[in-house]
Design a protein around this motif. Structure first.
Motif, PDB file in Angstrom:
ATOM      1  N   THR A  84       0.733  -1.242   0.094  1.00  0.00           N
ATOM      2  CA  THR A  84      -0.144   0.326  -0.617  1.00  0.00           C
ATOM      3  C   THR A  84       1.234   1.169   0.143  1.00  0.00           C
ATOM      4  N   PHE A  85       0.297   2.197  -1.171  1.00  0.00           N
ATOM      5  CA  PHE A  85       1.606   3.128  -1.762  1.00  0.00           C
ATOM      6  C   PHE A  85       0.825   4.240  -0.839  1.00  0.00           C
ATOM      7  N   LYS A  86       0.763   4.960   0.158  1.00  0.00           N
ATOM      8  CA  LYS A  86       0.566   6.147   0.327  1.00  0.00           C
ATOM      9  C   LYS A  86       0.990   8.141  -0.574  1.00  0.00           C
ATOM     10  N   LEU A  87       0.613   7.863  -1.480  1.00  0.00           N
ATOM     11  CA  LEU A  87       0.747   9.010  -1.955  1.00  0.00           C
ATOM     12  C   LEU A  87       0.230   9.965  -1.854  1.00  0.00           C
ATOM     13  N   PRO A  88       0.903  11.475  -2.039  1.00  0.00           N
ATOM     14  CA  PRO A  88       0.997  12.971  -2.091  1.00  0.00           C
ATOM     15  C   PRO A  88      -0.299  13.093  -2.944  1.00  0.00           C
ATOM     16  N   ILE A  89      -1.624  13.550  -3.838  1.00  0.00           N
ATOM     17  CA  ILE A  89      -1.466  13.470  -4.481  1.00  0.00           C
ATOM     18  C   ILE A  89      -2.418  14.734  -4.478  1.00  0.00           C
ATOM     19  N   PRO A  90      -1.851  16.127  -5.387  1.00  0.00           N
ATOM     20  CA  PRO A  90      -2.571  17.319  -5.752  1.00  0.00           C
ATOM     21  C   PRO A  90      -4.127  17.185  -6.238  1.00  0.00           C
ATOM     22  N   THR A  91      -5.500  17.414  -5.752  1.00  0.00           N
ATOM     23  CA  THR A  91      -6.537  18.044  -6.450  1.00  0.00           C
ATOM     24  C   THR A  91      -6.796  18.453  -5.560  1.00  0.00           C
ATOM     25  N   CYS A  92      -7.879  18.816  -6.823  1.00  0.00           N
ATOM     26  CA  CYS A  92      -9.291  20.572  -6.738  1.00  0.00           C
ATOM     27  C   CYS A  92     -10.711  19.376  -5.977  1.00  0.00           C
ATOM     28  N   GLU A  93     -11.515  20.305  -5.907  1.00  0.00           N
ATOM     29  CA  GLU A  93     -12.200  19.628  -4.282  1.00  0.00           C
ATOM     30  C   GLU A  93     -13.727  18.531  -5.579  1.00  0.00           C
ATOM     31  N   GLN A  94     -13.715  19.224  -6.676  1.00  0.00           N
ATOM     32  CA  GLN A  94     -14.235  18.364  -7.210  1.00  0.00           C
ATOM     33  C   GLN A  94     -13.774  16.915  -7.944  1.00  0.00           C
ATOM     34  N   CYS A  95     -12.245  16.870  -8.382  1.00  0.00           N
ATOM     35  CA  CYS A  95     -11.519  15.542  -8.325  1.00  0.00           C
ATOM     36  C   CYS A  95     -11.353  14.938  -6.738  1.00  0.00           C
ATOM     37  N   ALA A  96     -11.987  15.457  -5.778  1.00  0.00           N
ATOM     38  CA  ALA A  96     -11.037  14.685  -4.415  1.00  0.00           C
ATOM     39  C   ALA A  96     -11.555  13.020  -3.866  1.00  0.00           C
ATOM     40  N   PRO A  97     -13.004  13.028  -4.496  1.00  0.00           N
ATOM     41  CA  PRO A  97     -13.359  11.592  -4.750  1.00  0.00           C
ATOM     42  C   PRO A  97     -12.813  10.683  -5.336  1.00  0.00           C
ATOM     43  N   ALA A  98     -13.028  11.167  -6.414  1.00  0.00           N
ATOM     44  CA  ALA A  98     -11.210  10.365  -7.204  1.00  0.00           C
ATOM     45  C   ALA A  98     -10.604   9.279  -6.502  1.00  0.00           C
ATOM     46  N   LEU A  99     -10.258  10.094  -5.703  1.00  0.00           N
ATOM     47  CA  LEU A  99      -8.658   9.767  -5.383  1.00  0.00           C
ATOM     48  C   LEU A  99      -9.252   8.726  -4.358  1.00  0.00           C
ATOM     49  N   LYS A 100     -10.607   8.136  -3.920  1.00  0.00           N
ATOM     50  CA  LYS A 100     -10.606   6.976  -3.159  1.00  0.00           C
ATOM     51  C   LYS A 100     -11.235   6.164  -3.398  1.00  0.00           C
ATOM     52  N   ARG A 101     -11.513   6.190  -5.483  1.00  0.00           N
ATOM     53  CA  ARG A 101     -12.107   4.833  -5.570  1.00  0.00           C
ATOM     54  C   ARG A 101     -10.909   3.739  -6.754  1.00  0.00           C
ATOM     55  N   ARG A 102     -10.484   3.320  -6.737  1.00  0.00           N
ATOM     56  CA  ARG A 102      -9.558   2.130  -7.242  1.00  0.00           C
ATOM     57  C   ARG A 102      -9.709   1.915  -8.680  1.00  0.00           C
ATOM     58  N   PRO A 103      -9.426   1.927  -9.518  1.00  0.00           N
ATOM     59  CA  PRO A 103      -9.783   1.334 -10.851  1.00  0.00           C
ATOM     60  C   PRO A 103     -10.442  -0.156 -11.067  1.00  0.00           C
ATOM     61  N   LEU A 104     -11.365  -0.358 -11.842  1.00  0.00           N
ATOM     62  CA  LEU A 104     -11.905  -1.742 -11.987  1.00  0.00           C
ATOM     63  C   LEU A 104     -11.497  -2.142 -13.064  1.00  0.00           C
ATOM     64  N   SER A 105     -10.775  -3.114 -13.107  1.00  0.00           N
ATOM     65  CA  SER A 105     -10.304  -4.040 -14.535  1.00  0.00           C
ATOM     66  C   SER A 105     -11.757  -4.560 -15.604  1.00  0.00           C
ATOM     67  N   LEU A 106     -11.255  -4.940 -16.193  1.00  0.00           N
ATOM     68  CA  LEU A 106     -12.546  -4.853 -17.083  1.00  0.00           C
ATOM     69  C   LEU A 106     -13.048  -7.423 -16.614  1.00  0.00           C
ATOM     70  N   ILE A 107     -12.206  -8.242 -16.265  1.00  0.00           N
ATOM     71  CA  ILE A 107     -12.430  -8.706 -15.082  1.00  0.00           C
ATOM     72  C   ILE A 107     -13.417  -8.351 -13.792  1.00  0.00           C
ATOM     73  N   ASN A 108     -13.054  -7.588 -13.299  1.00  0.00           N
ATOM     74  CA  ASN A 108     -14.045  -7.106 -12.168  1.00  0.00           C
ATOM     75  C   ASN A 108     -15.471  -6.342 -12.539  1.00  0.00           C
ATOM     76  N   LYS A 109     -15.787  -6.148 -13.693  1.00  0.00           N
ATOM     77  CA  LYS A 109     -16.511  -5.667 -14.140  1.00  0.00           C
ATOM     78  C   LYS A 109     -18.045  -6.435 -15.201  1.00  0.00           C
ATOM     79  N   ILE A 110     -17.168  -7.838 -15.347  1.00  0.00           N
ATOM     80  CA  ILE A 110     -17.800  -8.939 -15.224  1.00  0.00           C
ATOM     81  C   ILE A 110     -18.113  -9.627 -14.138  1.00  0.00           C
ATOM     82  N   PHE A 111     -17.264  -9.584 -13.315  1.00  0.00           N
ATOM     83  CA  PHE A 111     -17.688 -10.290 -12.476  1.00  0.00           C
ATOM     84  C   PHE A 111     -19.323  -9.773 -11.358  1.00  0.00           C
ATOM     85  N   ILE A 112     -18.725  -8.463 -11.198  1.00  0.00           N
ATOM     86  CA  ILE A 112     -19.984  -7.877 -11.155  1.00  0.00           C
ATOM     87  C   ILE A 112     -20.896  -8.247 -11.393  1.00  0.00           C
ATOM     88  N   ALA A 113     -21.249  -7.984 -13.055  1.00  0.00           N
ATOM     89  CA  ALA A 113     -22.372  -8.137 -13.437  1.00  0.00           C
ATOM     90  C   ALA A 113     -22.925  -9.653 -13.754  1.00  0.00           C
TER      91      ALA A 113
END
Length: 192
Positions: A54-83
């Motif tokens: 787990t890397f804790k990276l200090p990333i600059p963000t604006c208020e509108q983009c801040a929620p994206a910092l908590k969303r981990r990217p999903l792969s196609l396999i993850n999306k198929i599993f959810i479906a």
């Protein structure tokens, strides 16, 4: 999964990096930017187990983009599993409705059961269509990703890290700020 904390990881001598803090890593704005921590995980699997960093990276963000910092990217396999999970849930609801209730259905049970995968994948696709990037953002998910971690076999020191950026301007600023480490091939930077 059993978690064993091995403490902080060690980096090979000279492997240092810093993130530019003058623009948002997602949309690129320079207005009202603050530095926030983005937890980025990188897992390496071997036969029956693996390790996760787990890397804790200090990333600059604006208020509108801040929620994206908590969303981990999903792969196609993850999306198929959810479906598939949504499809199974729909099939379960259909079976319970048919067996437990005296509900007269306009279509047969087998047709409803056969439609559950189509509905499951359709609902999942609709969800992901609604939860996608909106301009000027470049990603609905974390804008800085770690795509490569090269570790020494014996002592597990990190020898190289490969970063990927969804925002081209931020990626170029990162590369400029970390030019020496990139030239020494200790880190890499590319478009995600």
């Amino acid at each position: 999964m059993h978690k064993i904390d091995l403490g902080p990881v060690q980096f090979v001598e000279g492997l240092q990096y810093s993130f530019p803090d003058h623009l948002c890593a997602n949309c690129g704005t320079t207005l009202a930017v603050s530095v926030q921590i983005q937890e980025t995980r990188r897992a390496t699997y071997m036969l029956l187990g693996g390790t996760e960093l787990t890397f804790k990276l200090p990333i600059p963000t604006c208020e509108q983009c801040a929620p994206a910092l908590k969303r981990r990217p999903l792969s196609l396999i993850n999306k198929i599993f959810i479906a598939l999970l949504v499809s199974l849930a729909l099939a379960t609801v259909v079976l319970l409705t048919v067996t437990l209730g005296d509900v007269s259905m306009p279509v047969s049970d087998s047709v409803l059961l056969g439609m559950s995968p189509v509905l499951g994948f359709g609902l999942t696709a609709a969800y992901f269509m609604l939860h996608r990037v909106r301009a000027p953002q470049t990603s609905y998910y974390q804008p800085v990703r770690i795509e490569q971690v090269k570790r020494a076999f014996v002592d597990s020191t990190i020898q190289k890290i490969g970063f990927a950026f969804t925002n081209d301007a931020y990626g170029r600023a990162f590369a400029q700020q970390n030019k020496a480490a990139i030239q020494a091939k200790l880190i890499s930077a590319r478009k995600a």
